[in-house]
Scaffold this active site. Structure first.
Site, PDB file in Angstrom:
ATOM      1  N   HIS A 176      -9.023  15.539 -13.795  1.00  0.00           N
ATOM      2  CA  HIS A 176      -7.965  16.021 -14.686  1.00  0.00           C
ATOM      3  C   HIS A 176      -7.728  15.058 -15.861  1.00  0.00           C
ATOM      4  CE1 HIS A 176      -6.299  19.434 -12.068  1.00  0.00           C
ATOM      5  NE2 HIS A 176      -7.476  19.085 -11.588  1.00  0.00           N
ATOM      6  N   PHE A 192       0.798  -1.235   0.000  1.00  0.00           N
ATOM      7  CA  PHE A 192       0.000   0.000   0.000  1.00  0.00           C
ATOM      8  C   PHE A 192       0.830   1.284   0.000  1.00  0.00           C
ATOM      9  CE2 PHE A 192      -2.518  -3.269   2.279  1.00  0.00           C
ATOM     10  CZ  PHE A 192      -3.425  -3.502   1.260  1.00  0.00           C
ATOM     11  N   SER A 223      -1.360  20.193  -5.518  1.00  0.00           N
ATOM     12  CA  SER A 223      -1.059  21.226  -4.515  1.00  0.00           C
ATOM     13  C   SER A 223       0.232  20.895  -3.777  1.00  0.00           C
ATOM     14  CB  SER A 223      -2.201  21.323  -3.503  1.00  0.00           C
ATOM     15  OG  SER A 223      -3.413  21.584  -4.154  1.00  0.00           O
ATOM     16  N   GLU A 268      -3.317  22.035 -14.867  1.00  0.00           N
ATOM     17  CA  GLU A 268      -4.542  21.991 -15.674  1.00  0.00           C
ATOM     18  C   GLU A 268      -4.286  21.618 -17.128  1.00  0.00           C
ATOM     19  OE1 GLU A 268      -6.700  25.671 -15.353  1.00  0.00           O
ATOM     20  OE2 GLU A 268      -6.914  25.477 -13.191  1.00  0.00           O
TER      21      GLU A 268
END
Ligand SMILES: Cc1ncc(COP(=O)(O)O)c(C=O)c1O
Length: 398
Positions: free
Chosen positions: A187, A27, A56, A161
């Protein structure tokens, strides 16, 4: 028919990758993340890619890394030239690291920074330019790169973006000294949450790996020039050299990213075909200012700014879209100067900010998806035709 802002792009390959990892019980960040990083760097022709848990976080790590480079690091109080429209977390790390922002207006048609104002934005304290390609549409990255080279500035490309877009054949997200991407759900490719930092500079790559992971030294090759590795494994395993974070991605996100990346080019082609349809239906109507492609856009979405000269009531347009189940939202984060968070910033503006405010007050975007949207775009046209009534002609009719 509901026309949503975003939809899943996962198929059997992504679910199989997740199942494989669940079965293996693996994981936390490991080999799959490493594979995604290598594939990503290769796909964009760059030396290094560092995956983190969001776009971010990629921005945060990128700014932090530039404070720790050996030569000419950023320092508190340095100035950064930024566009007035971007996402909040383009700006937040700049504030958090004590930088001073100089906001430049955007071009009303491309929605990207107005490069005619760059020289006016420059002061003796300027150290960096943040380039943002809004919603798939390449900013004037060649001009920004040349400006930075001429004045000895860092270019930081927030390409969160615009994955898959390019300018003069060069991919967006490769013009900067450091470049960032988002793989959030809506996105161009999705790893649920995720982000990537791309750079050709080995020092920045090593700094990003340290900062991503608690500020420790474990993820950096032994021959790094950041520090001298000691011969004591007990000490080395928990050696913290920088004030870092934990912004590691999950292994599942890396595995999904590998599969999604294989589909990127094909998905962009479908997005571009939808865009051709959108431009055909909305391009020649004085009521609507739509995003003008610069370079080769990857068309995140379709923006509409209701021509302010015609005083069209945006609330009425939104109400009609709501009734028709068409998803819409603000263009990126709108004009950042209009948000309460701005009171925490040290900043000024370069001339009047006009176009970013027009986009904020008169604009919205609807979704683009990697599937045929001909019917949805036609429906949008019908809805807007009925609802986008110029105030002048409405008065004439009464
Ligand atoms: C320009 C820009 N930068 C950064 C981000 C942040 O990416 P994330 O949502 O992955 O944190 C976004 C998000 O959409 C964005 O549009």
């Amino acid at each position: 028919m509901a026309y949503d802002l975003a939809s899943t792009t996962w198929g059997d390959e992504e679910f199989a990758a997740i199942q494989r990892l669940l079965k293996a019980g693996r994981f936390t960040m490991g080999e799959e993340v490493r594979r995604f990083e290598e594939a990503f760097a290769a796909a964009f022709g760059m030396k290094h890619a560092v995956m983190v848990n969001s776009g971010s976080s990629a921005n945060l790590v990128a700014v932090a890394a530039l404070f720790h480079v050996k030569n000419r690091p950023l320092q508190r109080g340095d100035e950064v030239i930024v566009p007035a429209i971007s996402w909040a977390t383009t700006f937040h790390p700049l504030q958090q690291y004590g930088l001073r922002l100089r906001f430049v207006d955007v071009d009303l048609h491309t929605l990207n920074i107005d490069v005619a104002q760059l020289e006016a934005a420059l002061t003796p304290r300027t150290r960096m330019v943040v380039a943002v390609s809004i919603l798939g549409n390449p900013a004037a990255l060649d001009v920004l790169r040349a400006f930075c080279d001429r004045h000895g500035l860092y270019l930081f490309e927030d390409n969160c973006e615009s994955m898959g877009a390019s300018l003069n054949g060069r991919p967006c997200g490769t013009f900067g000294d450091v470049n960032t991407f988002s793989t959030f759900f809506s996105h161009h490719i999705s790893t649920m949450e995720g982000g990537m930092l791309l750079t050709d500079r080995t020092e920045i790559d090593h700094l990003a790996r340290v900062i991503r992971n608690h500020g420790w030294t474990r993820d950096v090759p032994d021959d790094t020039e950041l520090f001298d590795r000691s011969t004591d494994p007990f000490f080395e395993a928990y050696r913290f050299i920088l004030p870092g974070y934990n912004v590691r991605p999950l292994e599942i996100c890396g595995a999904v990213g590998v599969e999604q990346l294989k589909k990127l080019d094909a998905m962009i082609e479908v997005r571009r075909a939808n865009a051709a349809r959108f431009v055909e239906l909305f391009g020649n109507d004085e009521r609507f200012i739509i995003q003008r492609e610069h370079g080769r856009s990857s068309w995140f979405s379709f923006t509409v700014i209701l021509n302010p000269a015609l005083a069209i009531d945006r609330r009425r347009v939104m109400e009609a879209m709501r009734r028709a189940q068409i998803g819409f939202r603000m263009i990126t984060g709108g004009c950042f100067l209009r948000h309460e968070a701005i009171r925490f910033f040290d900043y000024d503006t370069v001339g009047p900010i006009v176009n970013a405010n027009i986009a904020h007050d008169h604009g919205f975007f609807v979704g683009n998806h990697p599937r045929d949207l001909s019917a949805e775009i036609r429906q949008l046209r019908e809805v807007l035709d009925g609802a986008a009534v110029p105030a002048t002609s409405a008065a004439d009719v009464r």
